[in-house]
Write an enzyme that holds these catalytic residues in place. Structure first.
Site, PDB file in Angstrom:
ATOM      1  CG  ASP A 255     105.028  26.330-128.950  1.00 34.52           C
ATOM      2  OD1 ASP A 255     105.569  26.683-130.017  1.00 34.52           O
ATOM      3  OD2 ASP A 255     104.080  26.956-128.436  1.00 34.52           O
ATOM      4  CG  ASP A 268     100.487  26.320-128.746  1.00 31.39           C
ATOM      5  OD1 ASP A 268     101.612  26.381-129.268  1.00 31.39           O
ATOM      6  OD2 ASP A 268      99.540  27.037-129.092  1.00 31.39           O
ATOM      7  CE  LYS A 270      99.078  29.719-128.741  1.00 30.68           C
ATOM      8  NZ  LYS A 270      99.612  30.073-130.094  1.00 30.68           N
TER       9      LYS A 270
END
Length: 349
Positions: A255, A268, A270
């Site tokens: 990402d 990352d 989420k």
């Protein structure tokens, strides 16, 4: 003198007019003693030890949430609350714990041929963005996501399948398919919005991330949730970029690679409807980050390497996101576990 007072008290007690008073007092004391004994021997109700607040909040949370809030993770947590932890049989419990699996081939996480990037506050170059070639990359080389999905533990598979059946029972086959597609679209919109915020911030050299970036409808809550995190991110080096581990044979899409509070990390993003305050709440996400770190360090397209990770859980209601920092030591531990999962995937093939 003392003898005189004592004789007066005796005389007063034995006066005929006070006998009724004494009798009443003795009767009252007897009743009190009898009542006290009755309470002391009464059996304790088996329901008096039940934590009613705990279970009422559980029922309220289950009945008040929308269908989309039901996930395999909270189904597992609800089972633990209702029935308690799983108790193994006596034969299994008496056995010594089995040793942890070790990877068959130990592969280093770091690349000795690469240097670490300097910790400058701003990165002057444009962030790396290597596009995944669907025809060439997909199929021939498995992705990190595919490997983790196909090597889930039996417990994870059980809860995932139970969640899927429950959702289909409530929404139907077509409804569940549409629900899954909407989740995927929202995730893509969120990642695109974060990308725009980071690029706008880096180009404008501003201290107010997201001020000029356009926010798509439906993800305002998630973006508000991570604003305090974006304030600490600088020096973006890669965004939505493919990483390939040629020796171990897997790939993934990171990402973001940037400085978080001065430390270069694989980041990352989420999204979640439920709070995940601990790293353990993110399940296989740490393995995913460790796999990305190892692939980036091995990939020749990147002239630097990383040894730290960061998992940011954004919430749709806008509450502050949880940031789970993964130190170099922690990333290394998850890297070894990732190698075990990679071995399991290879064996299944």
């Amino acid at each position: 003198m003392h003898f005189y007072r004592l004789s007066r008290y005796v005389a007063l007690v034995w006066e005929p007019t006070n006998c009724s008073v004494i009798t009443a007092l003795l009767s009252c004391c007897t009743r009190t003693f009898s009542t006290t004994r009755t309470f002391s021997v009464r059996k304790k109700s088996p329901y008096s030890s039940v934590d009613s607040d705990r279970y009422s909040s559980l029922v309220k949370s289950v009945s008040s949430h929308r269908v989309s809030a039901q996930t395999p993770e909270n189904l597992e947590e609800q089972d633990v609350q209702l029935y308690g932890p799983v108790v193994k049989s006596s034969t299994t419990a008496n056995r010594p714990p089995s040793p942890a699996k070790l990877p068959k081939t130990i592969h280093p996480l770091l690349n000795q041929e690469k240097s670490f990037a300097p910790g400058e506050s701003y990165y002057e170059g444009a962030p790396d963005r290597i596009i995944l070639q669907r025809g060439q990359d997909r199929g021939a080389v498995p992705s990190v996501t595919r490997i983790l999905q196909q090597t889930m533990s039996p417990e994870q598979q059980f809860f995932l399948e139970r969640w899927r059946k429950k959702m289909i029972a409530q929404l139907g086959e077509e409804g569940f398919k549409e629900y899954s597609q909407n989740l995927f679209r929202q995730g893509k919109l969120f990642h695109t919005a974060v990308e725009n915020v980071l690029l706008t911030t880096q180009e404008a050299d501003t201290t107010d991330p997201g001020q000029e970036a356009e926010v798509p409808a439906g993800i305002e809550g998630c973006l508000n949730s991570i604003r305090h995190v974006l304030d600490d991110i600088r020096g973006v080096r890669a965004i939505e970029s493919r990483v390939l581990h040629d020796k171990l044979g897997y790939l993934g899409i990171v990402d973001c690679v940037a400085l978080y509070k001065g430390v270069l990390c694989v980041i990352d993003w989420k999204t979640s409807e439920r709070s995940k305050p601990f790293l353990s709440n993110t399940y296989d996400n740490p393995l995913q980050v460790a796999a990305y770190v190892g692939a980036l360090n091995s990939d020749v397209n990147y002239n630097y390497q990383v040894e730290n990770g960061l998992i940011v859980v954004a919430y749709k209601d806008g509450s502050p996101a949880h940031c789970h920092r993964m130190s170099s030591e922690l990333v290394l531990q998850y890297w070894e576990r990732w190698l075990v999962r990679l071995d399991e995937y290879t064996e299944k093939k």
